[in-house]
Design a protein around this motif. Structure first.
Motif, PDB file in Angstrom:
ATOM      1  N   GLU A 232      34.214 -24.152  16.146  1.00  0.00           N
ATOM      2  CA  GLU A 232      34.642 -24.782  17.695  1.00  0.00           C
ATOM      3  C   GLU A 232      34.656 -23.089  17.753  1.00  0.00           C
ATOM      4  OE1 GLU A 232      35.999 -26.117  15.025  1.00  0.00           O
ATOM      5  OE2 GLU A 232      37.062 -28.295  15.728  1.00  0.00           O
ATOM      6  N   ALA A 233      35.304 -21.926  17.736  1.00  0.00           N
ATOM      7  CA  ALA A 233      36.165 -20.787  17.559  1.00  0.00           C
ATOM      8  C   ALA A 233      34.910 -19.877  17.792  1.00  0.00           C
ATOM      9  CB  ALA A 233      37.595 -20.046  17.650  1.00  0.00           C
ATOM     10  N   ARG A 234      33.751 -20.107  17.334  1.00  0.00           N
ATOM     11  CA  ARG A 234      32.870 -18.861  17.261  1.00  0.00           C
ATOM     12  C   ARG A 234      31.823 -19.524  17.537  1.00  0.00           C
ATOM     13  NH1 ARG A 234      31.761 -16.168  12.521  1.00  0.00           N
ATOM     14  NH2 ARG A 234      33.695 -15.700  10.859  1.00  0.00           N
ATOM     15  N   SER A 235      31.490 -20.942  17.808  1.00  0.00           N
ATOM     16  CA  SER A 235      30.494 -21.293  19.464  1.00  0.00           C
ATOM     17  C   SER A 235      31.000 -20.851  20.636  1.00  0.00           C
ATOM     18  CB  SER A 235      30.425 -23.261  19.264  1.00  0.00           C
ATOM     19  OG  SER A 235      29.926 -23.695  17.851  1.00  0.00           O
ATOM     20  N   ALA A 236      32.491 -20.178  20.828  1.00  0.00           N
ATOM     21  CA  ALA A 236      33.356 -20.430  21.885  1.00  0.00           C
ATOM     22  C   ALA A 236      32.921 -18.964  22.276  1.00  0.00           C
ATOM     23  CB  ALA A 236      34.594 -20.197  22.143  1.00  0.00           C
ATOM     24  N   ILE A 237      33.157 -18.058  21.437  1.00  0.00           N
ATOM     25  CA  ILE A 237      32.622 -16.546  21.192  1.00  0.00           C
ATOM     26  C   ILE A 237      31.012 -16.214  22.000  1.00  0.00           C
ATOM     27  CG2 ILE A 237      33.092 -14.266  19.564  1.00  0.00           C
ATOM     28  CD1 ILE A 237      35.155 -15.313  18.206  1.00  0.00           C
ATOM     29  N   ALA A 238      30.435 -17.136  20.406  1.00  0.00           N
ATOM     30  CA  ALA A 238      29.146 -16.760  21.200  1.00  0.00           C
ATOM     31  C   ALA A 238      28.630 -16.817  22.130  1.00  0.00           C
ATOM     32  CB  ALA A 238      28.444 -17.219  19.834  1.00  0.00           C
ATOM     33  N   ALA A 239      29.677 -18.512  22.956  1.00  0.00           N
ATOM     34  CA  ALA A 239      28.834 -18.290  24.696  1.00  0.00           C
ATOM     35  C   ALA A 239      29.662 -17.473  25.234  1.00  0.00           C
ATOM     36  CB  ALA A 239      29.491 -20.098  24.893  1.00  0.00           C
ATOM     37  N   LEU A 240      31.051 -16.836  25.221  1.00  0.00           N
ATOM     38  CA  LEU A 240      31.572 -15.217  25.621  1.00  0.00           C
ATOM     39  C   LEU A 240      30.644 -14.667  26.109  1.00  0.00           C
ATOM     40  CD1 LEU A 240      34.746 -16.448  24.940  1.00  0.00           C
ATOM     41  CD2 LEU A 240      34.111 -17.720  27.267  1.00  0.00           C
ATOM     42  N   THR A 241      30.511 -14.393  24.940  1.00  0.00           N
ATOM     43  CA  THR A 241      29.408 -12.934  24.507  1.00  0.00           C
ATOM     44  C   THR A 241      27.801 -13.122  24.597  1.00  0.00           C
ATOM     45  OG1 THR A 241      29.375 -13.682  21.780  1.00  0.00           O
ATOM     46  CG2 THR A 241      31.967 -12.282  23.441  1.00  0.00           C
TER      47      THR A 241
END
Length: 245
Positions: A232-241
């Motif tokens: 879930e954190a990797r998905s959030a990071i991908a979306a933010l960057t």
């Protein structure tokens, strides 16, 4: 966004070091066709009189900008505070470190900042995106306050850099995305969440896990590594960057 931009311009024109509440209030009132002025009219407040009174207010006199993460780090004993406060908090902080682990103060700061990020976005739930933003925000607030980072926080910076998590860049990107979605209408009703944000089930489970790890002596950088490795954190990071080169 326009109010904050106008407030910043007003502060710059007056050669003020910070954007204070006076400048924000003036920026809210600078145009007659805004929700703020509609609320004034509805409540019977005279706009001209209010502008005159606001103009008499003193600019922000603080030595540093508002940085809630700094307050949290001070209260958990990770940053120096005045002697009286230090003596009052010392027994609590010592017990907390022994029971909850030496990194518990930083973990609590991360949780608190995650909640603030959720409030900033108007969300009723703390999502992994807010935790990622919180992790990037904490060192940014220290830098703006010209306060040296605690050793554990400093050693976590390479992790943030590896994931491309510069808070200033992330916020600029979020503001840009939000700008393209804003409605030109000024007649939209104001909404306030009915309750403070609470951790989503995924975030709650993640923090229960890392709290246990911290109690075992795991460092704050290791906590970030474990959090950022979660899907879930990797998905959030991908979306933010997503739009980074």
């Amino acid at each position: 966004m326009q109010v904050l931009a106008d407030a910043r311009s007003m502060s710059a024109e007056r050669e003020l070091p910070w954007v204070g509440d006076r400048e924000v209030l003036l920026a809210l009132l600078v145009s007659e066709e805004t929700t703020a002025n509609a609320l004034l009219t509805r409540s019977g407040v005279n706009r001209s009189d209010l502008l005159s009174e606001v103009g008499r207010l003193k600019p922000f006199q603080g030595k540093r900008p508002w940085a809630p993460a700094v307050d949290s780090l001070e209260s958990t004993g990770l940053l120096p505070v005045n002697m009286v406060s230090r003596l009052l908090m010392w027994p609590i902080n010592v017990i907390s470190r022994k029971v909850d682990g030496p990194s518990s103060g930083l973990l609590l700061t991360l949780e608190n900042e995650g909640s603030r990020q959720a409030v900033r976005e108007g969300s009723t739930d703390v999502q992994f995106e807010h935790i990622v933003l919180a992790a990037a925000s904490i060192p940014r607030q220290l830098a703006l306050s010209e306060i040296s980072e605690p050793a554990e926080l400093h050693s976590s910076r390479p992790i943030l850099d590896r994931y491309g998590l510069s808070y200033a860049d992330l916020i600029s990107r979020l503001v840009g995305r939000a700008g393209s979605l804003l409605s030109p209408s000024t007649a939209e009703s104001l909404t306030v969440p009915a309750r403070p944000p609470v951790a989503s089930p995924g975030v709650r489970a993640a923090f229960e896990l890392v709290r246990g790890r911290v109690a075992q002596g795991v460092s704050y950088p290791q906590v970030l590594e474990e959090l950022f490795e979660m899907p879930e954190a990797r998905s959030a990071i991908a979306a933010l960057t997503a739009d980074q080169p």
